[in-house]
Design an enzyme around this catalytic site. Structure first.
Site, short mmCIF file in Angstrom:
data_model
loop_
_atom_site.label_atom_id
_atom_site.label_comp_id
_atom_site.label_asym_id
_atom_site.label_seq_id
_atom_site.Cartn_x
_atom_site.Cartn_y
_atom_site.Cartn_z
N GLN A 45 20.26 -24.11 -15.94
CA GLN A 45 21.44 -25.10 -15.86
C GLN A 45 22.60 -24.36 -16.11
OE1 GLN A 45 21.64 -28.69 -15.01
NE2 GLN A 45 19.74 -28.05 -14.27
N CYS A 46 22.48 -23.38 -16.76
CA CYS A 46 23.87 -22.43 -17.28
C CYS A 46 24.20 -21.74 -16.12
CB CYS A 46 23.70 -21.74 -18.55
SG CYS A 46 23.30 -22.77 -19.98
N THR A 47 23.11 -21.34 -15.44
CA THR A 47 23.69 -20.41 -14.08
C THR A 47 24.05 -21.34 -13.08
OG1 THR A 47 21.75 -18.78 -14.55
CG2 THR A 47 22.42 -19.00 -12.47
#
Length: 149
Positions: A45-47
């Site tokens: 999700q962060c990527t």
């Protein structure tokens, strides 16, 4: 204390992905900014979130808006993350969670996961929008909606 719409961003400093000291006053109060807190470099999700901000970065800049990502990862991790995904914006390291605490970003899932919160700050340094969601790409679309309106 949890920062909310109408609050002015307090002054802060942190190391960026190059290991240089970033001072908030270099941007906050001079131009609008998207400041987003995320849990961890190079996770799914962060990527997705970082790449979403990357893919729209030129449009944000054309609107006079800088993007700043903040997590507790160290400078080396940020440097690798930025290089791997060609991230053109500022990544700040917050290993002691001082910035997370300064903004009042809550933890999720019984306090085990650092929260994901995005702030839109106007040119005067005042918070105009706060968005809190675990879904990374939602943050990008919410900021695009906010800026296109």
């Amino acid at each position: 204390m949890k920062l909310k719409v109408g609050d002015v961003i307090p002054k802060f400093t942190a190391k960026d992905a190059s290991g240089n000291l970033f001072e908030s006053v270099s941007i906050i109060g001079k131009k609008a900014a998207i400041i987003y807190f995320y849990p961890k470099d190079d996770t799914s999700q962060c990527t997705v979130q970082a790449c979403g901000f990357r893919d729209n970065y030129d449009d944000f800049l054309k609107l006079g808006v800088e993007v700043i990502g903040i997590s507790s990862d160290d400078v080396d991790s940020h440097q690798e993350f930025a290089k791997k995904y060609n991230l053109p914006f500022i990544l700040l390291s917050d290993p002691d969670k001082a910035l997370r605490n300064l903004f009042g970003v809550p933890s999720k899932i019984f306090g085990l996961l650092p929260g994901r919160v995005t702030y839109f700050v106007d040119k005067q340094g005042m918070i105009q929008m706060v968005f809190d969601s675990l879904l990374g790409m939602k943050h990008v679309s919410k900021m695009i909606e906010k800026l296109i309106k």
